[in-house]
Design a protein around this motif. Structure first.
Motif, short mmCIF file in Angstrom:
data_model
loop_
_atom_site.label_atom_id
_atom_site.label_comp_id
_atom_site.label_asym_id
_atom_site.label_seq_id
_atom_site.Cartn_x
_atom_site.Cartn_y
_atom_site.Cartn_z
N GLN A 194 -49.16 -87.21 -21.55
CA GLN A 194 -47.78 -87.39 -22.04
C GLN A 194 -47.07 -86.04 -22.17
N ILE A 195 -47.78 -85.06 -22.71
CA ILE A 195 -47.18 -83.73 -22.90
C ILE A 195 -46.87 -83.09 -21.55
N ILE A 196 -47.80 -83.17 -20.62
CA ILE A 196 -47.59 -82.57 -19.29
C ILE A 196 -46.41 -83.23 -18.59
N ARG A 197 -46.30 -84.55 -18.69
CA ARG A 197 -45.20 -85.26 -18.02
C ARG A 197 -43.85 -84.84 -18.57
N GLN A 198 -43.72 -84.73 -19.91
CA GLN A 198 -42.44 -84.31 -20.48
C GLN A 198 -42.14 -82.85 -20.15
N ALA A 199 -43.17 -81.99 -20.19
CA ALA A 199 -42.96 -80.58 -19.88
C ALA A 199 -42.50 -80.41 -18.43
N ARG A 200 -43.08 -81.16 -17.52
CA ARG A 200 -42.66 -81.10 -16.11
C ARG A 200 -41.20 -81.51 -15.96
N GLY A 201 -40.80 -82.55 -16.68
CA GLY A 201 -39.40 -82.98 -16.63
C GLY A 201 -38.46 -81.91 -17.14
N GLU A 202 -38.84 -81.21 -18.21
CA GLU A 202 -38.00 -80.16 -18.75
C GLU A 202 -37.91 -78.97 -17.80
N LEU A 203 -39.02 -78.64 -17.16
CA LEU A 203 -39.01 -77.52 -16.22
C LEU A 203 -38.12 -77.82 -15.01
N ARG A 204 -38.04 -79.09 -14.61
CA ARG A 204 -37.15 -79.47 -13.49
C ARG A 204 -35.69 -79.28 -13.85
N ARG A 205 -35.36 -79.39 -15.15
CA ARG A 205 -33.97 -79.26 -15.59
C ARG A 205 -33.55 -77.80 -15.80
N VAL A 206 -34.51 -76.88 -15.77
CA VAL A 206 -34.17 -75.47 -15.98
C VAL A 206 -33.48 -74.95 -14.73
N PRO A 207 -32.26 -74.41 -14.85
CA PRO A 207 -31.54 -73.91 -13.67
C PRO A 207 -32.26 -72.71 -13.05
#
Length: 218
Positions: A194-207
Motif C-alpha cells: 500500500q505504501i509503495i503504491r501511494q508513493a509511486r503515485g506521488e512521484l508520478r505527480r512531481v513535475p
C-alpha cells in the motif's frame, strides 16, 4: 492583500501541524525503541516466533519514524522517496517473518504462554498509545500514511499475539504462535505494498525540472 493574509494564516497552520507531527514522531520513536528491547529479550526467553516478529516490527517502526523525522518539511518528492524506502523495508520484513515462521514450525517448540501474554499486553498498550497520537495525522502524503499504517498494523498484531498466548496455553502446542506470526507477515506484506503504491503515485505527480531556455547550448 486578502489573499496574502489567508496565505500567511495557512503557512502558520502548516508550521504548527509540522511541529506537532515531529513531536508525535519523537514520542513514538522512543516508545518503539524501548519496546523493541523488551520484546526481543522476551521473545528469545519465551521461544516465541510472534514475539520476535513483533520485536523486529518495533525496530522497523523506530527506524521508519527516524526517516520520517529526517524528511519532515522537505519537498513532496523527497517524502515520497522516503515512503518508498519504508514500503520496501516493510515488504522485506514481511518476507523475513514468513521465512522465520516456517523454520519455527519445523522445530515443534512450545513457547511460554505466560510471557507471551504479559509482554503482548504491554506492547498492545504501547501501540494503542502511538496509534492514538498518530490518528489525526493519518491522512496526507505517503510518508505520513506509512507511519499510520505501521501503527495500525502493530496494534492488530499485538491483539493477535495476546490471542496466540491464550491459544498456546489452551492447546499446549506452538501452532497458535506460528499462525499469528504468519498473519503478521501478511500484514507487513500488505502494508508495504500500500505504501509503495501511494508513493509511486506521488512521484508520478512531481513535475520534471525543465532546462532553462536561457542556459547556453553545448
Amino acid at each position: 492583500m486578502a489573499g496574502g493574509c489567508c496565505s500567511g494564516s495557512q503557512d502558520d497552520t502548516d508550521k504548527l501541524s509540522d511541529a506537532a507531527w515531529r513531536r508525535v514522531l519523537w514520542i513514538a520513536l522512543a516508545i518503539n525503541a524501548v519496546m523493541f528491547g523488551v520484546e526481543i529479550v522476551a521473545g528469545v526467553t519465551a521461544g516465541s516466533a510472534s514475539l520476535k516478529a513483533d520485536a523486529l516490527d518495533f525496530l522497523g517502526d523506530a527506524a521508519n519514524y527516524a526517516i520520517s523525522l529526517g524528511v519532515a518539511g522537505m519537498a513532496l518528492a523527497w517524502r515520497a522517496r522516503a515512503a518508498m524506502v519504508k514500503g520496501v523495508s516493510i515488504l522485506l520484513f514481511g518476507l523475513w517473518v514468513l521465512g522465520s515462521t516456517i523454520w519455527m514450525a519445523t522445530q515443534g517448540l512450545v513457547p511460554a504462554a505466560e510471557t507471551m501474554g504479559i509482554v503482548g499486553m504491554i506492547a498492545l498498550v504501547a501501540n494503542l498509545a502511538c496509534a492514538a497520537m498518530l490518528w489525526r495525522h493519518r491522512a496526507g502524503d505517503a510518508n505520513r500514511r506509512s507511519v499510520w499504517i505501521c501503527s495500525r498494523n502493530d496494534a492488530i498484531g499485538n491483539i493477535a499475539v495476546v490471542a496466540a498466548a491464550l491459544g498456546v496455553f489452551g492447546t499446549g502446542t506452538g501452532w497458535p504462535d506460528i499462525m499469528v506470526a504468519a498473519i503478521m507477515a501478511g500484514l507487513a506484506l500488505s502494508g508495504g505494498w500500500q505504501i509503495i503504491r501511494q508513493a509511486r503515485g506521488e512521484l508520478r505527480r512531481v513535475p520534471i525540472p525543465r532546462r532553462s531556455e536561457s542556459a547556453p547550448l553545448h
